[in-house]
Structure formats: C-alpha cells, structure tokens
Design an enzyme around this catalytic site. Structure first.
Site, PDB file in Angstrom:
ATOM      1  N   PRO A  84       1.690 -10.946   2.561  1.00  0.00           N
ATOM      2  CA  PRO A  84       2.119  -9.585   2.241  1.00  0.00           C
ATOM      3  C   PRO A  84       1.035  -8.550   2.482  1.00  0.00           C
ATOM      4  O   PRO A  84      -0.154  -8.828   2.342  1.00  0.00           O
ATOM      5  CB  PRO A  84       2.466  -9.666   0.751  1.00  0.00           C
ATOM      6  CG  PRO A  84       2.711 -11.114   0.491  1.00  0.00           C
ATOM      7  CD  PRO A  84       1.788 -11.848   1.412  1.00  0.00           C
ATOM      8  N   CYS A  85       1.457  -7.347   2.839  1.00  0.00           N
ATOM      9  CA  CYS A  85       0.535  -6.213   2.960  1.00  0.00           C
ATOM     10  C   CYS A  85       0.343  -5.644   1.567  1.00  0.00           C
ATOM     11  O   CYS A  85       1.272  -5.116   0.969  1.00  0.00           O
ATOM     12  CB  CYS A  85       1.107  -5.149   3.891  1.00  0.00           C
ATOM     13  SG  CYS A  85       0.038  -3.721   4.132  1.00  0.00           S
TER      14      CYS A  85
END
Length: 412
Positions: A84-85
């Site tokens: 995930p960012c």
C-alpha cells in the site's frame, strides 16, 4: 543454471509468482510467500494462493510477527511485492534509531526488514503511481525516503510508471515498478559504465523490457541528490519525479519517457461468449449507474457550515468495447461509477469475474475459490501478470549475461 529463490510479500492471489512462473527460462522458485489481510475474518486471497500453488512455504500471518530467523533461513535471491501507498515520514528517537511518524507506512519498513535478513540480489516492488508525488504537502518525499533507504541498504534502483495497455494488455492500469539490485554484483559493475540517460532510454532494466523513445516528453529531464541523512530527506526533501528514473549512490536522474506503444487488447477480445443472467442490468439498475456516471454539480455543506459545490465530470453510459478496459478498482461489481458496464447483444451488464481475471492476465477461474464480490476485490488489487513475466525474462537475461559467484560476494 541454478534457480533464483523468490520471497513474495503481500502476495494477494499470487500475481508476482504467476508472472515469474511464466518466464521463458523458468528460473524462478518461489520458496516463501506471505499474504495476510488484517481486516478479514475469511482470508480469501490466501486461500486462493494456497490452492493454486503447491510448493514453498505459504505464510498467513502478520508479516510483522514473522521472526528474523525464519526470514534468514529462507535465503532469498529475489524479493517481490506490491504494498500500500502510505505515510513514509521518519524520525530519529533519542537513542538514534529510526522510527515512523504516525501509524502508517509500517509495511514498507517490513520489506526493509526482510531485505536486511535475506540480502537478496534483486528486489522488484509495485505501487500506485501517485507514490512519486506523495504527500501533497511535500511532493516526492515518500518516494525519496524509499530510495534513500534502498541506497543505505546497498542497492541501486530504477523505476518506471507503466500503463499495461501501452504494452499490449487489456487494461489501462498505471503502476510504478521499482527494480533494485545489489551494488556489488556483476550486473551493477557492468552498468556503472553507462550514463543515467542511456540506461533509462536504452540499456537499463525497464528500457530493455519496455522500450521507450530516445527523447523525453516536453524536455522533462531532471536530477538531484539525496542527503545522506534519511531524517533530513523526510523533513525537507521535495522534488518532481518523472515516470522513469535511476538512483545510484544517492544520485538521481529522472526522465518523462515516451513508451514505444504496442497494439493494446480491446475489451471486446476478453469477453466471455456465454454469461449468467445475474450479471445483466435491468433498466432500473442501469439508470442508477447512468446517474452515477453522469456529470454533477451538487451544493454541499461542510461540518463547519461552509457551503461549496461538489463537481464530478461525466463518463459515457457504457464502456467502449473497442478500447482496453479502464483501471479496475476494488469496488468493481458494486453500485459505483468506476464499475465497468458494457453493452452487447442488446443488453447491458457487469463484466464477469472471469473477464475481470482476463483484464489482469490471470487464467480463467483463478479466483473461483471465493464469492464473486471477493473475486472482484482481489482483481482490483491485483497485478497485470504479463508485465511481471516481461520483467522476469529480463532478470533471467541479467543472470545469464552477468552471472555471479555469490559465495565470493561480500555481504553488507
């Protein structure tokens, strides 16, 4: 030639592993994979991964709880993963150790821990393309923190934002891929004789796997150098990263490259010939989607009483069958404006789970171990598998042309 031992992190339903299994020389052996969804009681993605792949250790626990010893015993040559960012800001505690500001960003630091315990030759990571310009108040900081960390670990890195449709696939899906390699292997030593721009246009990892024109878009070429102090990078760094770049010893060159386009696969080429009626929309449901996809200007009031106009651009009522599919999201299959709606044979319908798999290059019914809603969710999170195969082929070429005697390579 011996096989490369692969560790797959945040594995989902196995897009990285499947892509590497499909390479020309079949040099990859995924020996350890981890998939764990903290918010899910039923682990649909892991159950699918466990069903489809029979060899190697398959871990279904929080990666933070996996011991250093288990990682060290794995002896990875390659680490792959999509993550995930999040928030990558860092700080230094009173005793000098690095920490994370806030509760986010921990998953990247788990990747770092895996690297520290396995010291692989190669690292291949995937993320959303907005990583290059996050956060909005300090553009480029998050990616710079990652590059600074990779540099401190003893690796050089390339990156490229790739739209899968630009290279012949059926989905317009843009993702940033990061390829890192140890500074003391033969490949790194050989590439050190090439200047950065030549690497990004011609000789580098991504240029060989995904050719680009030998000129930048709108003359967009830039360079910078990272501070040796990662905390200073976190606090003060701001920079505009373009879609391609290379980092060597903290020195960065980035270019807005232009793909040499390959003929994309249109949506009509991946449709099933027969479908279940449950995917067909009646007139009432279609009108709801038509409204959601239409342009809007709606007056709203914020919590503090401020009035503003919410605007949303319009979309066509149905998706064109002559173009690649739009980017599939985890909300695919729900009442959402991003959901694909197609019209064929006189009726309007959702795409099926099999068609969602085809958009990402998975075999038909790869995810039939789970309910439809979970299948759409997993495909909204997934990789476009043929892209990974192309990257795997390039790693195999590196191994063939620049072999290493790992026992003679000093570990750092």
């Amino acid at each position: 030639m011996s096989k490369l031992r692969v560790v797959e992190l945040f594995a989902g339903v196995g897009g990285f592993r499947l892509g590497l299994d499909n390479t020309r020389q079949e040099m990859f052996d995924t020996v350890w994979g981890n998939q764990w969804e903290p918010s899910k009681k039923v682990q649909h993605a892991f159950d699918c991964y466990n069903e489809r792949f029979k060899s190697g250790v398959k871990s279904n626990e929080d990666i933070a709880k996996v011991s250093d010893k288990e990682l060290q015993d794995t002896q990875a040559d390659v680490i792959v993963g999509g993550f995930p960012c999040q928030d990558y800001s860092v700080a230094r505690s009173l005793n000098g150790e690095l920490g994370i500001v806030g509760k986010k960003g921990v998953l990247f630091w788990e990747i770092v821990r895996v690297i520290q315990n396995t010291i692989p030759k190669f690292i291949l990571l995937e993320n959303v393309d907005r990583l290059l310009k996050s956060p909005s108040k300090q553009r480029g900081r998050d990616f710079a923190v990652m590059l600074s960390t990779i540099n401190e670990l003893g690796y050089e890195a390339e990156w490229r934002v790739i739209n899968a449709a630009d290279y012949g696939n059926a989905q317009r899906r843009r993702r940033v891929f990061i390829f890192a390699y140890r500074k003391n292997i033969n490949y790194a030593n050989s590439m050190s004789n090439n200047n950065a721009e030549d690497m990004l246009y011609n000789r580098g990892f991504f240029a060989r796997a995904f050719p680009v024109e030998s000129r930048p878009y709108k003359e967009r070429v830039s360079s910078t150098e990272l501070s040796g102090d990662i905390v200073q990078v976190s606090d003060k760094f701001t920079f505009k990263f373009f879609n391609s770049g290379i980092m060597r010893d903290g020195k960065i060159t980035t270019i807005d490259t232009i793909p040499i386009f390959e003929k994309p696969t249109p949506l009509k080429d991946i449709l099933e010939s027969e479908i279940d009626e449950k995917y067909i929309l009646d007139d009432q449901k279609f009108e709801k989607f038509k409204y959601l996809r239409g342009g809007k200007k709606i007056e709203r009031v914020s919590k503090d009483g401020y009035k503003y106009t919410y605007s949303e651009g319009g979309m066509s009522d149905v998706d064109s069958l002559d173009l690649p599919g739009r980017t599939m999201l985890t909300s695919e299959g729900t009442v959402n404006r991003s959901t694909h709606i197609i019209e064929e044979k006189g009726f309007r319908r959702f795409i099926t789970p099999v068609e969602a798999e085809r958009l990402n290059g998975f075999p038909d019914n790869w995810t039939n171990t789970m309910p439809d809603r979970a299948r759409y969710f997993c495909m909204g999170n997934a990789l476009v598998v043929p892209l990974i195969t192309r990257m795997g082929n390039e790693i195999e070429n590196i191994e063939k042309v620049f072999p290493d005697n790992l026992s003679q390579i000093e570990l750092f």
